[in-house]
Design a protein around this motif. Structure first.
Motif, PDB file in Angstrom:
ATOM      1  N   ARG A  53      -9.652 -18.774 -59.335  1.00 35.72           N
ATOM      2  CA  ARG A  53      -9.331 -19.231 -60.696  1.00 35.72           C
ATOM      3  C   ARG A  53      -8.468 -18.212 -61.432  1.00 35.72           C
ATOM      4  O   ARG A  53      -8.619 -17.007 -61.261  1.00 35.72           O
ATOM      5  N   VAL A  54      -7.555 -18.755 -62.227  1.00 35.72           N
ATOM      6  CA  VAL A  54      -6.655 -17.932 -63.043  1.00 35.72           C
ATOM      7  C   VAL A  54      -6.787 -18.374 -64.497  1.00 35.72           C
ATOM      8  O   VAL A  54      -7.198 -19.507 -64.770  1.00 35.72           O
ATOM      9  N   PRO A  55      -6.420 -17.497 -65.431  1.00 31.54           N
ATOM     10  CA  PRO A  55      -6.449 -17.917 -66.841  1.00 31.54           C
ATOM     11  C   PRO A  55      -5.521 -19.114 -67.067  1.00 31.54           C
ATOM     12  O   PRO A  55      -4.476 -19.243 -66.420  1.00 31.54           O
ATOM     13  N   LEU A  56      -5.907 -19.976 -68.000  1.00 34.90           N
ATOM     14  CA  LEU A  56      -5.149 -21.196 -68.268  1.00 34.90           C
ATOM     15  C   LEU A  56      -3.698 -20.901 -68.628  1.00 34.90           C
ATOM     16  O   LEU A  56      -2.789 -21.584 -68.163  1.00 34.90           O
ATOM     17  N   TYR A  57      -3.464 -19.860 -69.433  1.00 32.22           N
ATOM     18  CA  TYR A  57      -2.088 -19.562 -69.840  1.00 32.22           C
ATOM     19  C   TYR A  57      -1.229 -19.173 -68.635  1.00 32.22           C
ATOM     20  O   TYR A  57      -0.038 -19.494 -68.584  1.00 32.22           O
ATOM     21  N   GLU A  58      -1.815 -18.495 -67.635  1.00 35.83           N
ATOM     22  CA  GLU A  58      -1.058 -18.142 -66.435  1.00 35.83           C
ATOM     23  C   GLU A  58      -0.742 -19.395 -65.604  1.00 35.83           C
ATOM     24  O   GLU A  58       0.344 -19.517 -65.052  1.00 35.83           O
ATOM     25  N   GLU A  61       2.073 -21.170 -67.323  1.00 36.45           N
ATOM     26  CA  GLU A  61       3.333 -20.475 -67.052  1.00 36.45           C
ATOM     27  C   GLU A  61       3.845 -20.824 -65.653  1.00 36.45           C
ATOM     28  O   GLU A  61       5.034 -21.110 -65.479  1.00 36.45           O
ATOM     29  N   ILE A 116      -2.593  -8.582 -59.110  1.00 37.53           N
ATOM     30  CA  ILE A 116      -3.508  -9.736 -59.129  1.00 37.53           C
ATOM     31  C   ILE A 116      -4.064  -9.917 -57.719  1.00 37.53           C
ATOM     32  O   ILE A 116      -3.314  -9.821 -56.745  1.00 37.53           O
ATOM     33  N   GLN A 120      -5.918 -15.268 -56.333  1.00 34.17           N
ATOM     34  CA  GLN A 120      -5.339 -15.698 -57.609  1.00 34.17           C
ATOM     35  C   GLN A 120      -3.826 -15.828 -57.500  1.00 34.17           C
ATOM     36  O   GLN A 120      -3.236 -16.735 -58.080  1.00 34.17           O
ATOM     37  N   SER A 123      -3.222 -19.048 -55.877  1.00 29.33           N
ATOM     38  CA  SER A 123      -3.462 -20.120 -56.845  1.00 29.33           C
ATOM     39  C   SER A 123      -2.249 -20.324 -57.740  1.00 29.33           C
ATOM     40  O   SER A 123      -1.816 -21.456 -57.976  1.00 29.33           O
TER      41      SER A 123
END
Length: 160
Positions: A53-58, A61, A116, A120, A123
């Motif tokens: 899982r990655v942050p939504l903003y990433e 992008e 990272i 990730q 992902s």
């Protein structure tokens, strides 16, 4: 792990290039245009793993970068009619664009992979690829339908 995943990614990209080159020798169909994104969507199951899982903003992008890259593919994907069937024309630039995207991907992966974790990074590149294929295939669908309507109109006019 980063080197291994880069090599695997490069081999997969070269495989896609070979498939695309062979596919241009067969007539295009709606099914061949719309199914790849559906098959690819199963890759979203990777997000079941917390490590992927990655942050939504990433993710957003990556999706936007993919959509921007899709513009190159959209501009080089055209249809033509041969022997009363619709074919995707083989653009000379297409292979170079895919190879260029591969190089950009490897460079990004090398840079991003240093900060990272590999899952990730994978992902993010999956989301980027999905963001690239969906707009491209949607545009191909509309181009195919437009070519099909134009061809059917010409056939209809020639029979009158």
């Amino acid at each position: 792990m980063l080197i291994f995943s880069t090599i695997v990614g490069a081999l997969m990209a070269l495989g896609v290039i070979m498939i695309r080159l062979r596919a241009s020798k067969k007539p295009a169909t709606i099914r061949k245009i719309i199914l790849p994104p559906f098959f690819m969507a199963t890759g979203f199951f990777m997000f079941v793993l917390p490590e992927a899982r990655v942050p939504l903003y990433e993710a957003i992008e990556a999706l936007l970068v993919g959509a921007a890259f899709s513009l190159l593919l959209i501009r080089t994907s055209k249809f033509e009619i041969k022997n009363n069937e619709i074919y995707l024309t083989r653009s000379k630039a297409f292979v170079f664009i895919l190879l260029g995207l591969l190089v950009v991907r490897i460079v990004f992966k090398t840079i991003i992979g240093q900060s990272i974790p590999v899952l990730q990074t994978s992902s993010l590149f999956f989301v980027l690829a999905f963001g690239m294929i969906v707009p491209w295939r949607v545009a191909m669908y509309y181009q195919f339908r437009k070519t099909e309507r134009s061809h059917n109109t010409k056939l209809h006019q020639s029979t009158l």
